[in-house]
Design a protein around this motif. Structure first.
Motif, PDB file in Angstrom:
ATOM      1  N   HIS A  79       0.807  -1.095   0.029  1.00 26.77           N
ATOM      2  CA  HIS A  79      -0.080   0.029   0.103  1.00 26.77           C
ATOM      3  C   HIS A  79       0.849   1.468  -0.188  1.00 26.77           C
ATOM      4  CE1 HIS A  79      -3.694  -2.245   0.196  1.00 26.77           C
ATOM      5  NE2 HIS A  79      -3.146  -2.935   1.072  1.00 26.77           N
ATOM      6  N   ALA A  80       2.089   1.098   0.345  1.00 26.19           N
ATOM      7  CA  ALA A  80       3.071   2.385  -0.074  1.00 26.19           C
ATOM      8  C   ALA A  80       3.258   2.498  -1.600  1.00 26.19           C
ATOM      9  CB  ALA A  80       4.445   1.967   0.713  1.00 26.19           C
ATOM     10  N   ALA A  81       2.686   1.441  -2.214  1.00 29.63           N
ATOM     11  CA  ALA A  81       2.856   1.842  -3.802  1.00 29.63           C
ATOM     12  C   ALA A  81       1.456   1.656  -4.394  1.00 29.63           C
ATOM     13  CB  ALA A  81       3.671   1.028  -4.316  1.00 29.63           C
ATOM     14  N   GLY A  82       0.165   1.670  -3.654  1.00 25.51           N
ATOM     15  CA  GLY A  82      -0.965   1.215  -3.936  1.00 25.51           C
ATOM     16  C   GLY A  82      -1.387   1.839  -5.157  1.00 25.51           C
ATOM     17  N   PHE A  83      -1.147   3.127  -5.681  1.00 23.98           N
ATOM     18  CA  PHE A  83      -1.929   3.550  -6.915  1.00 23.98           C
ATOM     19  C   PHE A  83      -1.237   3.406  -8.278  1.00 23.98           C
ATOM     20  CE2 PHE A  83      -4.948   6.398  -4.434  1.00 23.98           C
ATOM     21  CZ  PHE A  83      -5.978   6.189  -4.815  1.00 23.98           C
ATOM     22  N   ALA A 124      -5.396  -2.131  -4.769  1.00 28.75           N
ATOM     23  CA  ALA A 124      -6.808  -2.841  -5.199  1.00 28.75           C
ATOM     24  C   ALA A 124      -7.869  -1.799  -4.379  1.00 28.75           C
ATOM     25  CB  ALA A 124      -6.901  -4.216  -4.530  1.00 28.75           C
ATOM     26  N   TRP A 125      -8.780  -2.351  -3.815  1.00 31.48           N
ATOM     27  CA  TRP A 125     -10.030  -1.428  -3.299  1.00 31.48           C
ATOM     28  C   TRP A 125      -9.462  -0.416  -2.194  1.00 31.48           C
ATOM     29  CZ3 TRP A 125      -9.974  -6.891  -3.230  1.00 31.48           C
ATOM     30  CH2 TRP A 125      -9.421  -7.361  -1.854  1.00 31.48           C
ATOM     31  N   TRP A 126      -8.449  -0.384  -1.809  1.00 29.30           N
ATOM     32  CA  TRP A 126      -8.009   0.381  -0.766  1.00 29.30           C
ATOM     33  C   TRP A 126      -7.770   1.757  -1.459  1.00 29.30           C
ATOM     34  CZ3 TRP A 126      -4.656  -0.373   3.840  1.00 29.30           C
ATOM     35  CH2 TRP A 126      -5.131  -1.647   4.781  1.00 29.30           C
ATOM     36  N   CYS A 127      -7.578   1.723  -2.720  1.00 31.08           N
ATOM     37  CA  CYS A 127      -7.249   3.069  -3.719  1.00 31.08           C
ATOM     38  C   CYS A 127      -8.422   3.746  -3.557  1.00 31.08           C
ATOM     39  CB  CYS A 127      -6.945   2.857  -5.064  1.00 31.08           C
ATOM     40  SG  CYS A 127      -5.316   2.073  -5.109  1.00 31.08           S
ATOM     41  N   ASP A 128      -9.844   3.299  -3.262  1.00 33.54           N
ATOM     42  CA  ASP A 128     -11.074   3.791  -3.129  1.00 33.54           C
ATOM     43  C   ASP A 128     -11.701   3.979  -1.883  1.00 33.54           C
ATOM     44  OD1 ASP A 128     -11.114   3.824  -5.909  1.00 33.54           O
ATOM     45  OD2 ASP A 128     -11.780   1.739  -5.871  1.00 33.54           O
ATOM     46  N   TRP A 129     -10.868   3.505  -0.692  1.00 36.39           N
ATOM     47  CA  TRP A 129     -11.302   3.490   0.811  1.00 36.39           C
ATOM     48  C   TRP A 129     -11.300   5.023   1.299  1.00 36.39           C
ATOM     49  CZ3 TRP A 129     -13.752  -0.617   2.596  1.00 36.39           C
ATOM     50  CH2 TRP A 129     -14.344  -0.464   4.003  1.00 36.39           C
ATOM     51  N   PRO A 130     -12.329   5.640   1.845  1.00 35.05           N
ATOM     52  CA  PRO A 130     -12.137   6.756   2.397  1.00 35.05           C
ATOM     53  C   PRO A 130     -10.835   6.911   3.360  1.00 35.05           C
ATOM     54  CG  PRO A 130     -14.641   6.251   2.534  1.00 35.05           C
ATOM     55  CD  PRO A 130     -13.355   4.874   2.127  1.00 35.05           C
ATOM     56  N   LEU A 131     -10.267   8.122   3.220  1.00 37.15           N
ATOM     57  CA  LEU A 131      -8.904   8.304   4.035  1.00 37.15           C
ATOM     58  C   LEU A 131      -9.213   8.379   5.486  1.00 37.15           C
ATOM     59  CD1 LEU A 131      -6.946  10.961   2.263  1.00 37.15           C
ATOM     60  CD2 LEU A 131      -6.343   8.624   2.670  1.00 37.15           C
ATOM     61  N   GLY A 132      -8.788   7.595   6.082  1.00 37.56           N
ATOM     62  CA  GLY A 132      -8.752   7.661   7.699  1.00 37.56           C
ATOM     63  C   GLY A 132      -9.874   6.853   8.103  1.00 37.56           C
ATOM     64  N   GLN A 133     -10.691   6.204   7.517  1.00 35.26           N
ATOM     65  CA  GLN A 133     -11.794   5.391   7.640  1.00 35.26           C
ATOM     66  C   GLN A 133     -11.316   3.941   8.146  1.00 35.26           C
ATOM     67  OE1 GLN A 133     -15.564   5.697   5.617  1.00 35.26           O
ATOM     68  NE2 GLN A 133     -16.075   3.374   6.029  1.00 35.26           N
ATOM     69  N   ARG A 134     -11.603   3.556   9.329  1.00 32.61           N
ATOM     70  CA  ARG A 134     -11.005   2.268   9.589  1.00 32.61           C
ATOM     71  C   ARG A 134     -11.788   1.047   8.929  1.00 32.61           C
ATOM     72  NH1 ARG A 134      -8.472   2.133  14.496  1.00 32.61           N
ATOM     73  NH2 ARG A 134      -8.555   3.891  15.516  1.00 32.61           N
ATOM     74  N   MET A 135     -10.757   0.156   8.483  1.00 25.28           N
ATOM     75  CA  MET A 135     -11.274  -1.219   7.762  1.00 25.28           C
ATOM     76  C   MET A 135     -11.592  -2.275   8.900  1.00 25.28           C
ATOM     77  SD  MET A 135      -8.981  -1.267   4.436  1.00 25.28           S
ATOM     78  CE  MET A 135     -10.151  -2.486   3.579  1.00 25.28           C
ATOM     79  N   GLY A 136     -12.719  -3.063   8.328  1.00 21.49           N
ATOM     80  CA  GLY A 136     -13.015  -3.994   9.512  1.00 21.49           C
ATOM     81  C   GLY A 136     -12.298  -5.128   9.308  1.00 21.49           C
TER      82      GLY A 136
END
Length: 275
Positions: free
Chosen positions: A114-118, A263-275
């Protein structure tokens, strides 16, 4: 040889413990809570030190008498900026500073894909796979904290001569999850092979490698890891029929969840916790 393993109660450390057994080797497990018991634990040469990476005194005490560090601890999911920077960037600084002061020169650092996620999948430019040292392109605040940690590691390698290998880990699971895992899976056995290579490579200086197995559908380069002696053996393709039956045939060229490193982390709202 005594190896400090931070995040010693976590799932990755738990999968590593029995795989890192070697004559004359002691694992010192550092975490906020006691690590779980594992099968054959009586045969393991282990020490447990409780403490937080955010406490520089606790970190310094954990590093006493240590020969190498495998840094797996910190915040492992998306969170707000204060938390990821405190747990990951500041915690890693405490650890690197303790290592420098105590003369510990070998340091294996768990970064993240995720350091290179985009970065997109780009087989035309990189037919052998995306190189491991792609410039940071984080997909989340978590990924940003890992990019910060990589740059901090580079500073300590250049300024103080530490040998620091940052591993941009993919999906480290017993079996590859979903279809994305067919490309980005890191098996527990290959994870152990990777750590062993990072611990034993002669004078690596600062390096970045991908933490990935020898997957048929892999689109990340193995060259940087192989240069250190990491030769993965496992292939997620043995699970392909099961994954395709459940999720369908993946289209790695079209599906944005499959053709970006994050992957989908690129679309995840910044700062919102993932379950």
């Amino acid at each position: 040889m005594r190896i400090l393993v931070t995040g010693g109660a976590g799932k990755v450390a738990t999968s590593l413990r029995s795989r890192l057994v070697a004559d004359g080797r002691v694992l010192r497990l550092f975490d906020l809570v006691r690590p779980p018991e594992i099968e054959g634990a009586d045969a393991l040469a282990e020490e447990v030190v409780l403490g937080s990476l955010t406490d520089p005194d606790a970190v310094a005490a954990a590093c006493q008498g240590v020969d190498a560090i495998v840094h797996l601890g910190g915040q492992s999911k998306e969170a707000d900026a204060d938390e990821v920077l405190r747990a990951n960037a500041l915690g890693t600084h405490h650890l690197l500073e303790a290592a420098r002061r105590q003369g510990i020169t070998r340091f294996v650092l768990a970064s993240s894909s995720h350091a290179a996620g985009f970065h997109p999948r780009d087989v035309a430019t990189y037919p052998a796979g995306l190189p491991a040292d792609l410039p940071p392109r984080p997909d989340t605040l978590y990924g940003w904290s890992k990019a910060a940690v990589e740059s901090l590691a580079s500073l300590y390698a250049d300024r103080f001569g530490l040998d620091l290998i940052c591993v941009r880990i993919g999906l480290w699971f017993p079996t590859p999850p979903q279809n994305r895992g067919l490309a980005t899976w890191l098996s527990p056995d290959d994870g152990a092979r990777m750590v062993e290579a990072c611990l034993s490579a002669p004078s690596p200086g600062f390096r970045i490698i991908w933490g990935v197995s020898r997957n048929t559908r892999r689109w990340w380069s193995l060259a940087e890891g192989e240069a250190l002696g990491y030769f993965p053996k496992d292939d997620a393709e043995v699970f392909a029929a099961e994954r395709l039956a459940e999720f369908g045939e993946p289209d790695f060229d079209v599906d944005p969840d499959l053709n970006r490193v994050g992957a989908w982390w690129c679309d995840w709202p910044l700062g919102q916790r993932m379950g």
